[in-house]
Design an enzyme around this catalytic site. Sequence first.
Site, PDB file in Angstrom:
ATOM      1  N   LYS A 133       2.903   5.821  17.994  1.00  0.00           N
ATOM      2  CA  LYS A 133       3.070   7.193  17.484  1.00  0.00           C
ATOM      3  C   LYS A 133       3.326   8.164  18.636  1.00  0.00           C
ATOM      4  CE  LYS A 133       0.214   5.896  13.625  1.00  0.00           C
ATOM      5  NZ  LYS A 133      -1.135   5.730  13.114  1.00  0.00           N
ATOM      6  N   GLU A 149       8.754  10.838   8.765  1.00  0.00           N
ATOM      7  CA  GLU A 149       7.564  11.689   8.791  1.00  0.00           C
ATOM      8  C   GLU A 149       6.284  10.867   8.649  1.00  0.00           C
ATOM      9  OE1 GLU A 149       7.443  15.477   8.962  1.00  0.00           O
ATOM     10  OE2 GLU A 149       5.680  14.457   9.740  1.00  0.00           O
ATOM     11  N   GLU A 155      -3.722  -1.713   9.873  1.00  0.00           N
ATOM     12  CA  GLU A 155      -2.470  -2.470   9.852  1.00  0.00           C
ATOM     13  C   GLU A 155      -2.761  -3.895   9.396  1.00  0.00           C
ATOM     14  OE1 GLU A 155       0.639  -0.981  10.611  1.00  0.00           O
ATOM     15  OE2 GLU A 155      -0.744   0.670  10.418  1.00  0.00           O
ATOM     16  N   THR A 172       0.827  -1.210   0.000  1.00  0.00           N
ATOM     17  CA  THR A 172       0.000   0.000   0.000  1.00  0.00           C
ATOM     18  C   THR A 172       0.867   1.268   0.000  1.00  0.00           C
ATOM     19  OG1 THR A 172      -1.670  -1.211   1.233  1.00  0.00           O
ATOM     20  CG2 THR A 172      -1.849   1.181   1.272  1.00  0.00           C
ATOM     21  N   VAL A 173       1.824   1.345   0.923  1.00  0.00           N
ATOM     22  CA  VAL A 173       2.607   2.580   1.054  1.00  0.00           C
ATOM     23  C   VAL A 173       3.773   2.608   0.061  1.00  0.00           C
ATOM     24  CG1 VAL A 173       3.992   3.991   2.629  1.00  0.00           C
ATOM     25  CG2 VAL A 173       1.931   2.856   3.472  1.00  0.00           C
ATOM     26  N   GLY A 188      -3.437   5.647   4.370  1.00  0.00           N
ATOM     27  CA  GLY A 188      -3.769   5.568   2.949  1.00  0.00           C
ATOM     28  C   GLY A 188      -2.502   5.556   2.120  1.00  0.00           C
TER      29      GLY A 188
HETATM   30  P1  NDP Z   1       1.596  -3.778   3.012  1.00  0.00           P
HETATM   31  O1  NDP Z   1       1.390  -5.114   3.630  1.00  0.00           O
HETATM   32  O2  NDP Z   1       0.561  -3.264   2.082  1.00  0.00           O
HETATM   33  O3  NDP Z   1       2.995  -3.752   2.251  1.00  0.00           O
HETATM   34  C1  NDP Z   1       4.140  -4.467   2.632  1.00  0.00           C
HETATM   35  C2  NDP Z   1       4.764  -5.043   1.382  1.00  0.00           C
HETATM   36  O4  NDP Z   1       6.019  -5.606   1.690  1.00  0.00           O
HETATM   37  C3  NDP Z   1       3.901  -6.155   0.756  1.00  0.00           C
HETATM   38  O5  NDP Z   1       3.714  -5.865  -0.628  1.00  0.00           O
HETATM   39  C4  NDP Z   1       4.746  -7.404   0.980  1.00  0.00           C
HETATM   40  O6  NDP Z   1       4.654  -8.364  -0.061  1.00  0.00           O
HETATM   41  C5  NDP Z   1       6.145  -6.835   0.969  1.00  0.00           C
HETATM   42  N1  NDP Z   1       7.108  -7.673   1.676  1.00  0.00           N
HETATM   43  C6  NDP Z   1       6.935  -8.463   2.753  1.00  0.00           C
HETATM   44  N2  NDP Z   1       8.092  -9.059   3.109  1.00  0.00           N
HETATM   45  C7  NDP Z   1       9.015  -8.628   2.215  1.00  0.00           C
HETATM   46  C8  NDP Z   1      10.410  -8.879   2.033  1.00  0.00           C
HETATM   47  N3  NDP Z   1      11.094  -9.691   2.836  1.00  0.00           N
HETATM   48  N4  NDP Z   1      11.053  -8.274   1.012  1.00  0.00           N
HETATM   49  C9  NDP Z   1      10.386  -7.441   0.190  1.00  0.00           C
HETATM   50  N5  NDP Z   1       9.058  -7.179   0.285  1.00  0.00           N
HETATM   51  C10 NDP Z   1       8.398  -7.754   1.295  1.00  0.00           C
HETATM   52  O7  NDP Z   1       1.821  -2.750   4.216  1.00  0.00           O
HETATM   53  P2  NDP Z   1       1.632  -1.162   4.187  1.00  0.00           P
HETATM   54  O8  NDP Z   1       2.179  -0.614   2.920  1.00  0.00           O
HETATM   55  O9  NDP Z   1       0.251  -0.808   4.577  1.00  0.00           O
HETATM   56  O10 NDP Z   1       2.553  -0.733   5.415  1.00  0.00           O
HETATM   57  C11 NDP Z   1       3.961  -0.600   5.293  1.00  0.00           C
HETATM   58  C12 NDP Z   1       4.474   0.180   6.492  1.00  0.00           C
HETATM   59  O11 NDP Z   1       3.880   1.472   6.482  1.00  0.00           O
HETATM   60  C13 NDP Z   1       4.106  -0.423   7.857  1.00  0.00           C
HETATM   61  O12 NDP Z   1       5.181  -0.231   8.728  1.00  0.00           O
HETATM   62  C14 NDP Z   1       2.899   0.387   8.301  1.00  0.00           C
HETATM   63  O13 NDP Z   1       2.769   0.445   9.693  1.00  0.00           O
HETATM   64  C15 NDP Z   1       3.253   1.739   7.734  1.00  0.00           C
HETATM   65  N6  NDP Z   1       2.147   2.640   7.505  1.00  0.00           N
HETATM   66  C16 NDP Z   1       1.067   2.252   6.769  1.00  0.00           C
HETATM   67  C17 NDP Z   1       0.047   3.130   6.499  1.00  0.00           C
HETATM   68  C18 NDP Z   1      -1.124   2.752   5.663  1.00  0.00           C
HETATM   69  O14 NDP Z   1      -1.991   3.602   5.476  1.00  0.00           O
HETATM   70  N7  NDP Z   1      -1.203   1.540   5.144  1.00  0.00           N
HETATM   71  C19 NDP Z   1       0.094   4.507   7.005  1.00  0.00           C
HETATM   72  C20 NDP Z   1       1.276   4.819   7.766  1.00  0.00           C
HETATM   73  C21 NDP Z   1       2.248   3.909   8.007  1.00  0.00           C
HETATM   74  P3  NDP Z   1       3.305  -9.167  -0.435  1.00  0.00           P
HETATM   75  O15 NDP Z   1       2.937  -8.639  -1.766  1.00  0.00           O
HETATM   76  O16 NDP Z   1       3.651 -10.593  -0.449  1.00  0.00           O
HETATM   77  O17 NDP Z   1       2.317  -8.857   0.653  1.00  0.00           O
HETATM   78  N1  HSE Z   2      -3.242   1.741  10.669  1.00  0.00           N
HETATM   79  C1  HSE Z   2      -2.853   3.092  10.829  1.00  0.00           C
HETATM   80  C2  HSE Z   2      -4.086   3.949  11.081  1.00  0.00           C
HETATM   81  C3  HSE Z   2      -2.130   3.542   9.598  1.00  0.00           C
HETATM   82  O1  HSE Z   2      -5.195   3.451  10.947  1.00  0.00           O
HETATM   83  O2  HSE Z   2      -3.945   5.112  11.424  1.00  0.00           O
HETATM   84  C4  HSE Z   2      -1.407   4.808   9.803  1.00  0.00           C
HETATM   85  O3  HSE Z   2      -0.385   4.682  10.704  1.00  0.00           O
END
Ligand code: NDP
Ligand code: HSE
Length: 439
Positions: A219, A143, A204, A13-14, A316
């Site tokens: 946070k 950030e 999450e 996602t991110v 998001g």
């Molecule tokens: P996701 O699960 O959507 O993304 C994580 C990605 O990492 C997946 O695509 C996963 O692959 C991949 N992955 C897992 N293991 C490995 C590896 N060993 N090597 C390479 N790629 C790997 O999570 P998010 O994007 O939602 O979250 C990422 C971070 O951002 C977290 O720390 C979260 O707390 C933080 N965050 C998220 C927010 C949000 O709105 N979602 C907002 C703020 C912070 P696969 O395709 O198999 O799942």
């Molecule tokens: N899961 C978190 C939330 C993402 O809902 O705020 C942002 O850190």
Amino acid sequence: MKDFNVAILGCGTVGGGVARIMSELQEEISNRASRKINLRKIVELTPDSAAKRFSLPTDLFYGHGKNLTGEEAEHYIKEVLEAEDIDLVVETIGGSNDYIENLAVKVCEAKKHLVTANKALLAERGKAIFDTAKTNDVTVGFEAAVCGAIPIIKTIKESFTGDSIISLSGIMNGTSNYILSMMQNEGMEFEEALKLAQENGYAETDPTLDINGYDAGHKLVILLKLAFGVDIAMDELSIGGIENISREDIEFAEEINCKIKLICYAKKIDGKIYATVCPMMVKNSNFLSGVKGVTNAVRVVNKYSGKHILLGAGAGSFETASSIVADIVFAAKYSERGQVSYDKQSLDFIDASHFEFPYIMTFETADVPGITGLVTTSVGHQNINIDTVSHNRHKKDRATFSIATMPCTMLQIEKTIAEITNNNPDLLLSTPKVIPILY
Ligand code: NDP
Ligand code: HSE
């Protein structure tokens, strides 16, 4: 100046949002940094579906054409760390286990700047990462880790350095705020609202952390370090979640002109810092009560400049990614200025349950005459001044009512409940719910 090259680890996602923004805004961000910023490579377990989801060229990904095993991902990550022309690594895999900590440390040891949205990692294991970054003279950008798109980290780290922060209060978990808003405004059930938050990518991977207050706690721990220099472990902070909030609590909140919100709260009093994360009844006159859905907001009160409110998307894909891209531009432009001091300072940290709040207590009792009197008498015995007693809700042979108090401590509340239980062991039919009121 030479090009600044970036690799992304984890394109979900991110991470996918970061890659998309970097490719759409490459010229603009390069102009802002006064050097060309390139996205060089991405390591992702499912490269083809990530490429499709974010309309990215497949050759940006290592090992495209098939899904990667953990070992293959490890191999490509090593390649990134050894690549001399990669200047910065974005970690968007998530998690706070040994693997991710080691990975973040290795990025810094490889003398590459690190940017991460991973609040769990920084709150639980930040010290090793910041220490390694300092030793290796690289920066850690985070950030996006606190309130997604809201620039609260830079605001505290840079804009407020000429002032002294007195208090912080905020809605820092979008998922729980979304759930509470849907329950409050749309009459939705908890599970239905959670499912929608997950479908929209706010929650999450394990939504327990959103619901039980720990994501917000991560946070707040990060902000406590920046705002007050207080370095505490997660288990030193009292953390409550929204899992037990019922429609009845929402009705009691309405009766005293409040909305229920999951609040991160910290206040400096006499050189001590009081902090907590828990659901609070927020008065409708407080700005935070009107913050709906996945939106986050932080209210900062400073000694000289007064009140500030930062409001925006707390989660998001693109929203969070925009903060990561800002950190990339910052590192490309001013890498030598990005160090964060994590030195422990001399302020004492105290759990906010020792601090005086107005509270609302909800009692479930048998529906017989005299009970409200017994309860309010015990409240008075503990020297608690009552503000409001609610209507009784009558359900078969049970009654539920709430008492809103003037400011008192949690200790006084606990003594009240103990007195009621000791004097009348069968009076309370369940443990009273106690929620602070935020004016
Ligand atoms: P996701 O699960 O959507 O993304 C994580 C990605 O990492 C997946 O695509 C996963 O692959 C991949 N992955 C897992 N293991 C490995 C590896 N060993 N090597 C390479 N790629 C790997 O999570 P998010 O994007 O939602 O979250 C990422 C971070 O951002 C977290 O720390 C979260 O707390 C933080 N965050 C998220 C927010 C949000 O709105 N979602 C907002 C703020 C912070 P696969 O395709 O198999 O799942
Ligand atoms: N899961 C978190 C939330 C993402 O809902 O705020 C942002 O850190």
